[in-house]
Design a protein around this motif. Sequence first.
Motif, PDB file in Angstrom:
ATOM      1  N   PRO A 115     -22.209  10.112  -9.114  1.00  0.00           N
ATOM      2  CA  PRO A 115     -23.002   8.884  -9.007  1.00  0.00           C
ATOM      3  C   PRO A 115     -22.581   7.934  -7.893  1.00  0.00           C
ATOM      4  CG  PRO A 115     -22.667   9.397 -11.309  1.00  0.00           C
ATOM      5  CD  PRO A 115     -21.835  10.371 -10.521  1.00  0.00           C
ATOM      6  N   PHE A 118     -24.303   8.890  -4.758  1.00  0.00           N
ATOM      7  CA  PHE A 118     -25.713   8.510  -4.736  1.00  0.00           C
ATOM      8  C   PHE A 118     -25.870   7.003  -4.515  1.00  0.00           C
ATOM      9  CE2 PHE A 118     -26.171  12.511  -7.245  1.00  0.00           C
ATOM     10  CZ  PHE A 118     -27.065  13.149  -6.409  1.00  0.00           C
ATOM     11  N   ILE A 122     -27.985   5.485  -1.503  1.00  0.00           N
ATOM     12  CA  ILE A 122     -29.107   4.582  -1.744  1.00  0.00           C
ATOM     13  C   ILE A 122     -28.908   3.267  -0.993  1.00  0.00           C
ATOM     14  CG2 ILE A 122     -30.280   3.211  -3.517  1.00  0.00           C
ATOM     15  CD1 ILE A 122     -29.656   5.550  -5.460  1.00  0.00           C
ATOM     16  N   GLY A 174     -29.188  15.832 -11.426  1.00  0.00           N
ATOM     17  CA  GLY A 174     -30.247  14.874 -11.752  1.00  0.00           C
ATOM     18  C   GLY A 174     -29.743  13.777 -12.664  1.00  0.00           C
ATOM     19  N   SER A 176     -26.677  12.696 -12.707  1.00  0.00           N
ATOM     20  CA  SER A 176     -25.854  11.840 -11.854  1.00  0.00           C
ATOM     21  C   SER A 176     -26.709  10.871 -11.050  1.00  0.00           C
ATOM     22  CB  SER A 176     -25.005  12.700 -10.908  1.00  0.00           C
ATOM     23  OG  SER A 176     -24.071  13.473 -11.626  1.00  0.00           O
ATOM     24  N   LEU A 177     -27.856  11.350 -10.563  1.00  0.00           N
ATOM     25  CA  LEU A 177     -28.765  10.457  -9.848  1.00  0.00           C
ATOM     26  C   LEU A 177     -29.275   9.360 -10.778  1.00  0.00           C
ATOM     27  CD1 LEU A 177     -30.427   9.664  -7.382  1.00  0.00           C
ATOM     28  CD2 LEU A 177     -32.130  11.372  -8.052  1.00  0.00           C
ATOM     29  N   CYS A 178     -29.578   9.717 -12.024  1.00  0.00           N
ATOM     30  CA  CYS A 178     -29.985   8.702 -13.011  1.00  0.00           C
ATOM     31  C   CYS A 178     -28.891   7.665 -13.205  1.00  0.00           C
ATOM     32  CB  CYS A 178     -30.302   9.368 -14.346  1.00  0.00           C
ATOM     33  SG  CYS A 178     -31.799  10.369 -14.359  1.00  0.00           S
ATOM     34  N   ALA A 180     -26.698   6.768 -11.108  1.00  0.00           N
ATOM     35  CA  ALA A 180     -26.599   5.933  -9.914  1.00  0.00           C
ATOM     36  C   ALA A 180     -27.712   4.888  -9.875  1.00  0.00           C
ATOM     37  CB  ALA A 180     -26.649   6.803  -8.657  1.00  0.00           C
TER      38      ALA A 180
END
Length: 327
Positions: A115, A118, A122, A174, A176-178, A180
Amino acid sequence: MGTQARPTTSGQTTLALDIGLLLLLSLIWGSSFTLIKVAVPTIPPITMVAARVTIAAVLLILIALAQGHALPRQGSVWVAFCVQGLLQSALPFTLISWGEMHIASGLAGVLNATPPMFVLAIALMTGHGRQTISGRRIVGVALGLFGVAVTIGIDAPSGIGTAAPPLAQVAVLGASLCYALAPIWGQRFSELPAVVTAAGAMSCAGMLMLPAAAILEQPWTLTPPPPQAVAAVVALAVVCTALAMVIYFRLIRTLGPLGTTSGSYLRAGFAVALGTAWLDERFSWSSIAGMALILAGVVAITMPLPIRSAQRPPVRPSPSSHAGWNN
């Protein structure tokens, strides 16, 4: 002189408390991997997540009401809660539970330690929070990720994209992206008490997961799980979700998204340590070295940026610089 010392001492005390809470949160969430292992053989993943977030939501609502807090009535706030509940709990809990059915926990731990990567990506792409990025924090992110690899096993990342099912790896990434996106989105709740935000987000997560469990897994048709599995789900709900979310939303306000997500490194380290203690997993000196790297990375990420002394008049903040609900 005296007036300058007080804020410094207060700031140091607050930072020490925040780091202590980050350690506690990481320990709590690190233990969730062990509890999930106990529950998932007899309780399907979607049903387990639905029970976890629903029990947590009920408990958080009761705590919020007992503390005299009223839940928001604005529809826009509840729409935001639903997004938060989806990003922070409903979707990542399900993705990780499903992913770990197909890949090794060590590989999942490495993938789920991403995270902060990411968050940095971002921030760099959107400019959101770019002012908090420094060379030291980038080094801290790299140290933390390397520490996770060393703690779990330096060869664990070699399984990425090879023997392990690619879709399962994508599922954990996915999640981990959540994780982040969740603290970035959660910053809009800074004016609400942490327990109210947690109650709203978990309520929405429960409303999303209960129908999904009923449609996809039909839990009433399953064999009743053993007591240890039920106890594991209750612990996941009360400690790893309800208590953890109150701490989590406080840290979003104080440490910010990058500092809060840095706990993913510690979470992976604690998961390895608890697995060694309770599940008889192998422990080596590389684990000690990895934890040292993890701690160094977290310190580098969470320490406040130095205040640069300027030789020019300070810039006055404009009214538009204040973050409001709609930002």
